[in-house]
Design a protein around this motif. Structure first.
Motif, PDB file in Angstrom:
ATOM      1  N   TYR A 102       3.234   1.712  -5.441  1.00 52.25           N
ATOM      2  CA  TYR A 102       2.945   0.358  -5.115  1.00 52.25           C
ATOM      3  C   TYR A 102       4.096  -0.431  -5.448  1.00 52.25           C
ATOM      4  N   LEU A 107      -6.998  -7.796  -7.081  1.00 50.06           N
ATOM      5  CA  LEU A 107      -6.727  -6.963  -6.009  1.00 50.06           C
ATOM      6  C   LEU A 107      -7.097  -5.536  -6.343  1.00 50.06           C
ATOM      7  N   GLN A 108      -7.977  -4.989  -5.496  1.00 49.97           N
ATOM      8  CA  GLN A 108      -8.296  -3.586  -5.729  1.00 49.97           C
ATOM      9  C   GLN A 108      -7.849  -2.787  -4.801  1.00 49.97           C
ATOM     10  N   ILE A 109      -7.113  -1.586  -4.874  1.00 49.75           N
ATOM     11  CA  ILE A 109      -6.504  -0.767  -3.958  1.00 49.75           C
ATOM     12  C   ILE A 109      -7.283   0.640  -4.133  1.00 49.75           C
ATOM     13  N   ASP A 136      -8.079   3.882  -8.262  1.00 52.63           N
ATOM     14  CA  ASP A 136      -8.546   2.509  -7.909  1.00 52.63           C
ATOM     15  C   ASP A 136      -7.768   1.521  -8.661  1.00 52.63           C
ATOM     16  N   THR A 184      -7.937   4.305  -3.165  1.00 53.86           N
ATOM     17  CA  THR A 184      -7.221   5.521  -2.661  1.00 53.86           C
ATOM     18  C   THR A 184      -8.194   6.793  -2.813  1.00 53.86           C
ATOM     19  N   VAL A 199      -9.257  -7.576  -1.473  1.00 55.20           N
ATOM     20  CA  VAL A 199      -8.935  -8.969  -2.213  1.00 55.20           C
ATOM     21  C   VAL A 199     -10.327  -9.759  -2.580  1.00 55.20           C
ATOM     22  N   LEU A 259       0.874  -1.412  -0.084  1.00 59.08           N
ATOM     23  CA  LEU A 259       0.176  -0.095   0.252  1.00 59.08           C
ATOM     24  C   LEU A 259       0.914   1.218   0.120  1.00 59.08           C
ATOM     25  N   TRP A 266      -6.107  -1.871 -10.156  1.00 55.46           N
ATOM     26  CA  TRP A 266      -6.680  -3.006 -10.197  1.00 55.46           C
ATOM     27  C   TRP A 266      -5.699  -4.159 -10.803  1.00 55.46           C
ATOM     28  N   THR A 313      -6.284   4.915   2.012  1.00 54.22           N
ATOM     29  CA  THR A 313      -6.297   3.803   1.250  1.00 54.22           C
ATOM     30  C   THR A 313      -6.891   2.395   1.833  1.00 54.22           C
ATOM     31  N   THR A 314      -7.595   1.678   1.169  1.00 58.13           N
ATOM     32  CA  THR A 314      -8.214   0.446   1.235  1.00 58.13           C
ATOM     33  C   THR A 314      -7.770  -0.563   0.259  1.00 58.13           C
ATOM     34  N   SER A 315      -7.637  -1.815   0.757  1.00 56.09           N
ATOM     35  CA  SER A 315      -7.281  -2.892  -0.160  1.00 56.09           C
ATOM     36  C   SER A 315      -8.411  -3.891  -0.222  1.00 56.09           C
TER      37      SER A 315
END
Length: 244
Positions: free
Chosen positions: A57, A40-42, A129, A44, A34, A3, A131, A30-32
């Motif tokens: 990243y 995986l999406q992150i 976001d 922000t 799965v 992150l 991906w 930030t949020t991850s």
């Protein structure tokens, strides 16, 4: 994938959905996430003009591998032999009104940086976001048809979401780019010789483009080598259905 600002972020706060949210202590969070399909999406969220414009990243790349940003914005992760090992969809970011905010990826070693060009004129908050990819095809098969090879595969369920631009990939154009890049790489990894006649990739790209007509039109990709090369396949997709 690490992150951004992990070394300075506050401890995670768990939202009602069970998702952990990290305050980066710089006007961004930030949020991850799965997903069950392995992607995986992150997520922000950029809260105001004081937030950074660069988000790093660190990716897990096979030893001797590389990260490359294609001209269409798709990020390819390859191993030491150049074989496909993963993908990241083209960068995207949107402001509070849903309008796109200029953004791009940069690569430095094993670090992928998303640059988000927000400023005081931006309507906050901004959502970015990334991906990180999944398997797009399954049930690969090769047989013969009209005296030559026929290559087949099915779009995976999660792949169908990507193809439509959903699942965090960032819209229809981005989903198309992922399939034209990373999807085709999956076919080449399965059958390296599939590049020896132009019609095969032309048929493949036709199937990808045909997704606009709905998933039943394009779930099962059949690439038939006996067919002639056709550079102008874009004309009449709805009628020839990628069989010319």
């Amino acid at each position: 994938m690490s992150l951004p600002f992990a070394d300075q972020a506050a401890d995670a706060v768990v939202a009602g959905t069970g998702v952990a949210i990290f305050d980066n202590n710089n006007s961004s969070t930030t949020t991850s996430v799965v997903r069950e399909d392995g992607s995986l999406q992150i997520l922000t969220v950029i809260e105001d003009a004081a937030a950074p414009t660069r988000y790093d990243y660190d990716l897990s790349v096979p030893a001797g591998g590389a990260i490359t940003v294609r001209d269409d914005g798709v990020v390819l992760i390859t191993d030491e032999t150049g074989e496909f090992a993963g993908t990241v969809a083209p960068a995207w970011a949107k402001d509070a009104t849903g309008e796109p905010v200029a953004t791009r990826y940069e690569v430095h070693g094993n670090t992928l940086t998303q640059v988000v060009e927000h400023d005081a004129a931006t309507q906050y908050p901004v959502v970015a976001d990334p991906w990180l990819g999944i398997t797009l095809f399954k049930s690969f098969k090769r047989d013969t048809y009209h005296g030559d090879y026929r290559y087949s595969a099915w779009v995976t369920g999660p792949g169908a979401i990507v193809l439509s631009g959903g699942g965090g990939v960032g819209g229809y154009a981005a989903g198309q780019a992922v399939f034209r890049g990373s999807g085709w790489d999956e076919w080449k990894k399965k059958w390296p010789a599939i590049t020896n006649k132009a019609t095969l990739q032309q048929q493949y790209n036709c199937h990808v483009a045909a997704s606009v007509y709905g998933l039943p039109f394009t779930q099962d990709y059949n690439l038939e080598r006996y067919r002639a090369n056709r550079a102008n396949w874009v004309s009449g997709v709805a009628s020839h259905r990628c069989n010319w």
